[in-house]
Write a protein that holds these residues in place. Structure first.
Motif, PDB file in Angstrom:
ATOM      1  N   GLY A  87      -5.437  36.879  -5.521  1.00 23.70           N
ATOM      2  CA  GLY A  87      -5.904  37.427  -4.257  1.00 23.70           C
ATOM      3  C   GLY A  87      -4.827  37.424  -3.185  1.00 23.70           C
ATOM      4  N   PRO A  88      -4.237  36.259  -2.864  1.00 24.49           N
ATOM      5  CA  PRO A  88      -3.154  36.240  -1.872  1.00 24.49           C
ATOM      6  C   PRO A  88      -1.966  37.115  -2.258  1.00 24.49           C
ATOM      7  N   LEU A  89      -1.611  37.150  -3.532  1.00 26.87           N
ATOM      8  CA  LEU A  89      -0.478  37.966  -3.962  1.00 26.87           C
ATOM      9  C   LEU A  89      -0.728  39.441  -3.678  1.00 26.87           C
ATOM     10  N   ILE A  90      -1.924  39.912  -4.004  1.00 27.35           N
ATOM     11  CA  ILE A  90      -2.251  41.316  -3.783  1.00 27.35           C
ATOM     12  C   ILE A  90      -2.411  41.612  -2.295  1.00 27.35           C
ATOM     13  N   LEU A  91      -3.135  40.757  -1.581  1.00 26.65           N
ATOM     14  CA  LEU A  91      -3.367  41.004  -0.163  1.00 26.65           C
ATOM     15  C   LEU A  91      -2.070  40.964   0.644  1.00 26.65           C
ATOM     16  N   SER A  92      -1.153  40.071   0.282  1.00 25.04           N
ATOM     17  CA  SER A  92       0.105  40.004   1.030  1.00 25.04           C
ATOM     18  C   SER A  92       0.928  41.266   0.820  1.00 25.04           C
ATOM     19  N   SER A  93       0.833  41.862  -0.371  1.00 17.20           N
ATOM     20  CA  SER A  93       1.524  43.136  -0.608  1.00 17.20           C
ATOM     21  C   SER A  93       0.899  44.242   0.232  1.00 17.20           C
ATOM     22  N   LEU A  94      -0.431  44.242   0.319  1.00 18.55           N
ATOM     23  CA  LEU A  94      -1.104  45.218   1.177  1.00 18.55           C
ATOM     24  C   LEU A  94      -0.765  44.987   2.649  1.00 18.55           C
ATOM     25  N   ASN A  95      -0.607  43.715   3.023  1.00 19.49           N
ATOM     26  CA  ASN A  95      -0.244  43.400   4.405  1.00 19.49           C
ATOM     27  C   ASN A  95       1.093  44.030   4.785  1.00 19.49           C
ATOM     28  N   ILE A  96       2.037  43.987   3.850  1.00 15.72           N
ATOM     29  CA  ILE A  96       3.356  44.560   4.114  1.00 15.72           C
ATOM     30  C   ILE A  96       3.237  46.062   4.373  1.00 15.72           C
ATOM     31  N   ILE A  97       2.400  46.733   3.591  1.00  8.06           N
ATOM     32  CA  ILE A  97       2.196  48.172   3.766  1.00  8.06           C
ATOM     33  C   ILE A  97       1.559  48.467   5.129  1.00  8.06           C
ATOM     34  N   ILE A  98       0.501  47.709   5.443  1.00  3.71           N
ATOM     35  CA  ILE A  98      -0.196  47.916   6.722  1.00  3.71           C
ATOM     36  C   ILE A  98       0.745  47.672   7.888  1.00  3.71           C
ATOM     37  N   LEU A  99       1.501  46.580   7.820  1.00  9.02           N
ATOM     38  CA  LEU A  99       2.431  46.239   8.898  1.00  9.02           C
ATOM     39  C   LEU A  99       3.486  47.329   9.062  1.00  9.02           C
ATOM     40  N   PHE A 100       4.019  47.811   7.949  1.00  7.90           N
ATOM     41  CA  PHE A 100       5.066  48.829   8.005  1.00  7.90           C
ATOM     42  C   PHE A 100       4.590  50.073   8.743  1.00  7.90           C
ATOM     43  N   TYR A 101       3.438  50.592   8.341  1.00 13.58           N
ATOM     44  CA  TYR A 101       2.964  51.831   8.946  1.00 13.58           C
ATOM     45  C   TYR A 101       2.416  51.636  10.354  1.00 13.58           C
ATOM     46  N   LEU A 102       1.949  50.431  10.661  1.00 10.10           N
ATOM     47  CA  LEU A 102       1.544  50.129  12.026  1.00 10.10           C
ATOM     48  C   LEU A 102       2.749  50.164  12.959  1.00 10.10           C
ATOM     49  N   VAL A 103       3.813  49.466  12.580  1.00 15.44           N
ATOM     50  CA  VAL A 103       5.008  49.395  13.431  1.00 15.44           C
ATOM     51  C   VAL A 103       5.707  50.755  13.485  1.00 15.44           C
ATOM     52  N   TYR A 119       8.436  39.566   8.091  1.00 15.08           N
ATOM     53  CA  TYR A 119       7.183  39.125   7.471  1.00 15.08           C
ATOM     54  C   TYR A 119       7.449  38.389   6.156  1.00 15.08           C
ATOM     55  N   ILE A 120       8.282  38.966   5.295  1.00 10.68           N
ATOM     56  CA  ILE A 120       8.521  38.328   3.994  1.00 10.68           C
ATOM     57  C   ILE A 120       9.453  37.126   4.118  1.00 10.68           C
ATOM     58  N   SER A 121      10.127  36.974   5.270  1.00  7.89           N
ATOM     59  CA  SER A 121      10.966  35.793   5.492  1.00  7.89           C
ATOM     60  C   SER A 121      10.178  34.623   6.065  1.00  7.89           C
ATOM     61  N   SER A 122       8.951  34.892   6.483  1.00  5.76           N
ATOM     62  CA  SER A 122       8.110  33.862   7.099  1.00  5.76           C
ATOM     63  C   SER A 122       7.417  33.032   6.027  1.00  5.76           C
ATOM     64  N   PHE A 123       7.584  31.728   6.086  1.00  7.32           N
ATOM     65  CA  PHE A 123       6.939  30.844   5.112  1.00  7.32           C
ATOM     66  C   PHE A 123       5.415  30.903   5.274  1.00  7.32           C
ATOM     67  N   TYR A 124       4.970  31.059   6.517  1.00  7.36           N
ATOM     68  CA  TYR A 124       3.526  31.129   6.723  1.00  7.36           C
ATOM     69  C   TYR A 124       2.954  32.398   6.109  1.00  7.36           C
ATOM     70  N   PHE A 125       3.517  33.538   6.442  1.00  5.35           N
ATOM     71  CA  PHE A 125       2.932  34.803   6.002  1.00  5.35           C
ATOM     72  C   PHE A 125       3.161  35.068   4.513  1.00  5.35           C
ATOM     73  N   ASN A 126       4.323  34.718   3.996  1.00  4.15           N
ATOM     74  CA  ASN A 126       4.638  35.095   2.618  1.00  4.15           C
ATOM     75  C   ASN A 126       4.307  34.014   1.597  1.00  4.15           C
ATOM     76  N   ILE A 127       4.139  32.771   2.041  1.00  2.00           N
ATOM     77  CA  ILE A 127       3.814  31.684   1.104  1.00  2.00           C
ATOM     78  C   ILE A 127       2.439  31.087   1.398  1.00  2.00           C
ATOM     79  N   ILE A 128       2.262  30.528   2.587  1.00  2.00           N
ATOM     80  CA  ILE A 128       1.006  29.848   2.901  1.00  2.00           C
ATOM     81  C   ILE A 128      -0.177  30.807   2.813  1.00  2.00           C
ATOM     82  N   SER A 129      -0.025  32.001   3.392  1.00  2.09           N
ATOM     83  CA  SER A 129      -1.119  32.968   3.330  1.00  2.09           C
ATOM     84  C   SER A 129      -0.847  34.092   2.336  1.00  2.09           C
ATOM     85  N   GLY A 130       0.324  34.058   1.669  1.00  2.00           N
ATOM     86  CA  GLY A 130       0.683  35.143   0.770  1.00  2.00           C
ATOM     87  C   GLY A 130       0.891  34.748  -0.659  1.00  2.00           C
TER      88      GLY A 130
END
Length: 532
Positions: A87-103, A119-130
């Motif tokens: 779940g986190p692995l898939i959702l974090s990949s979707l997060n990257i897509i959403i963030l990219f097109y939002l910005v 985003y992918i350099s953040s331990f919180y976003f890419n590991i703890i929640s990703g």
């Protein structure tokens, strides 16, 4: 105040970019490796019980993380760390897509790539929640979706029909974020501040109030569950952040802020700080509607939990989702600097990404192989107590060794359902449950106050114990707790075995097995126990 033009992108129909795809695939492959062979942590394995015993809500958190586990394990039919963390692995990949097109929509294409790299350099976003299966995983996903729909619409002076729909979607996704973690309501706080101070046009729009109702409707299952359970979740969380019953605590304040510093990645934290300073120095130029909305949505949550940490212990990841707003703000700052000094920006982002990869690789190897050995006394009853990496190591071995122990005791597989294991706390109870009891069809019960055993208060009641013939107490040297606490419930406590857990060919910790002989005047693990 300067204005900013927002392009009308569509997340689904917009053109895919090859660099973004390469980043997604590379990041996913890198994370699949630790996700596959690192055992579950204390919190991760505890949230598995949410999927094993689903409910409208739970003692610690709302139910979304349990639903996520059920979805990716096909309702617990797939067992293993990778399925648990899918779940986190898939959702974090979707997060990257959403963030990219939002910005890309609100700033520029270069800003979007800088946001993704941060985003992918953040331990919180890419590991703890990703990577880890925690409530933060679905929370961050829904927070990003809420921002994706709110950001272009709430900042427009003349809302169109599409903007009304976006505000409704904001309320919907905020409600889903609340079903992940309670403080997701900070999204409404930020929006409310922006509307009151900068865009009161929305106060005349029915869509805004319908959006609030949508959030409230999604909150109702959690409210209903708490109503039937004396609002115990809110009481528990309230006690965790209670303020004035405690004195000023400088230690917790420093721990919280250092935790935020390292969770977000020190390099990124410096970028965030420089960005905020730049915005304050150039208010007229920098405080456009987009930036204002991001500041209102991010800064208050960080400040609130920082204030809480002055009086109570606060966990650094509580403020984590708010840093999405700082990533978006910083991406614009980096894009502006990039025009002047490309080498400088590339070097800074490379440092952040490099630090992330180094610590991910080192942390994985440390957990798996114990590169740094903290065990000085090989004979200690508490071997490994100072090595927190052992929370994610050795439970698979323990399960195999306990199975061998049962075979030596002459207990057949058919008799496993007549055995109960007891533990004293939600951790290591959940680890023992997932790696030892559940695979062997053995029931586990946690005995203690509800503050200690958490969801096991309800699990104990759900599990039947009419045919229990043997009771074992299991504890490990990392979090050793003597079974003598239960002397009044059991007539005899017999040490049965010590299971050595090896890492890198050395004993890293021990798991202790005791047989508990119940007193004749009680029913084993029945509701007569004073904790039930």
């Amino acid at each position: 105040m300067t204005s900013i033009k927002i392009r009308n992108y569509n997340l689904i129909n917009d053109r895919w970019e090859l660099p973004l795809l390469l980043i997604l695939v590379s990041n996913l492959i890198i994370k699949i490796i630790p996700a596959s062979f690192l055992e579950l942590g204390n919190d991760e394995v505890y949230y598995w019980t949410y999927a094993l015993f689903p409910d409208l809500s739970h003692f610690d958190h709302p139910p979304m993380v349990g639903f996520l586990i059920q979805l990716f394990t096909l309702n617990n039919s797939l067992h293993g760390e990778l399925f648990m963390r899918a779940g986190p692995l898939i959702l974090s990949s979707l997060n990257i897509i959403i963030l990219f097109y939002l910005v890309k929509r609100v700033y520029s294409r270069s800003s979007a790539y800088f946001a993704v790299i941060m985003y992918i350099s953040s331990f919180y976003f890419n590991i703890i929640s990703g990577l880890f299966i925690l409530p933060d995983a679905p929370q961050v996903f829904f927070v990003l979706l809420a921002l994706y729909h709110a950001l272009p619409s709430v900042t427009t002076k003349i809302p169109a029909r599409r903007d009304n729909i976006n505000i409704l979607l904001f309320g919907f996704f905020t409600g889903l974020a609340f079903l992940s973690k309670y403080h997701s309501l900070f999204l409404w706080f930020g929006m409310g501040l922006y509307i009151l101070f900068h865009n009161r046009t929305w106060l005349k729009k029915p869509a805004l109030y319908i959006s609030v109702i949508l959030t409230l409707i999604l909150m109702m299952p959690v409210i209903y569950w708490n109503y039937n359970n004396d609002f115990i979740s809110f009481t528990f969380q309230g006690n965790r952040i209670g303020l004035f019953q405690n004195q000023f605590n400088f230690t917790s304040f420093m721990q919280f802020n250092l935790g935020q510093f390292f969770y977000q990645n020190p390099v990124l934290f410096v970028i965030y700080s420089i960005t905020l300073i730049s915005i304050l120095r150039n208010k007229q130029e920098q405080l456009n509607p987009i930036n204002l909305y991001l500041l209102y949505s991010g800064i208050p949550l960080i400040l609130i939990f920082t204030f809480f940490s002055l009086f109570r212990s606060a966990l650094p990841h509580w403020s984590g989702p708010a840093f999405i707003c700082l990533i978006i703000l910083s991406s614009k700052y980096l894009a502006d600097i990039y025009i002047i000094s490309r080498v400088k920006v590339k070097r800074i982002l490379s440092m952040g990404l490099g630090l992330f990869v180094i610590l991910l690789v080192f942390g994985t190897l440390q957990i798996k192989f114990g590169l740094i050995n903290n065990n000085n006394d090989s004979m200690s009853e508490f071997r490994g107590e100072n090595d927190f990496t052992l929370d994610m190591y050795g439970w698979q071995q323990a399960g195999e060794s306990f199975h061998q122990f049962l075979d030596k005791e002459g207990i057949s597989k058919e008799d496993h359902n007549h055995i109960a294991i007891i533990s004293n706390n939600w951790f290591p109870a959940a680890h023992i449950d997932y790696y030892i009891a559940y695979p062997l069809n053995i029931k586990l019960y946690a005995l203690g106050s509800i503050e200690r055993i958490h969801k096991y208060y309800w699990i104990n009641k759900a599990r039947k114990d009419d045919e229990i013939d043997k009771v074992y107490y299991i504890t490990d040297s990392r979090n050793y707790h003597s079974p003598k606490e239960y002397e009044n419930l059991f007539s005899e406590i017999i040490p049965k075995d010590t299971l050595n857990i090896f890492r890198n060919h050395q004993v890293a910790k021990m798991v202790y097995v005791y047989e508990m002989i119940p007193s004749k005047n009680i029913t084993i693990l029945s509701s007569q126990f004073p904790w039930f």
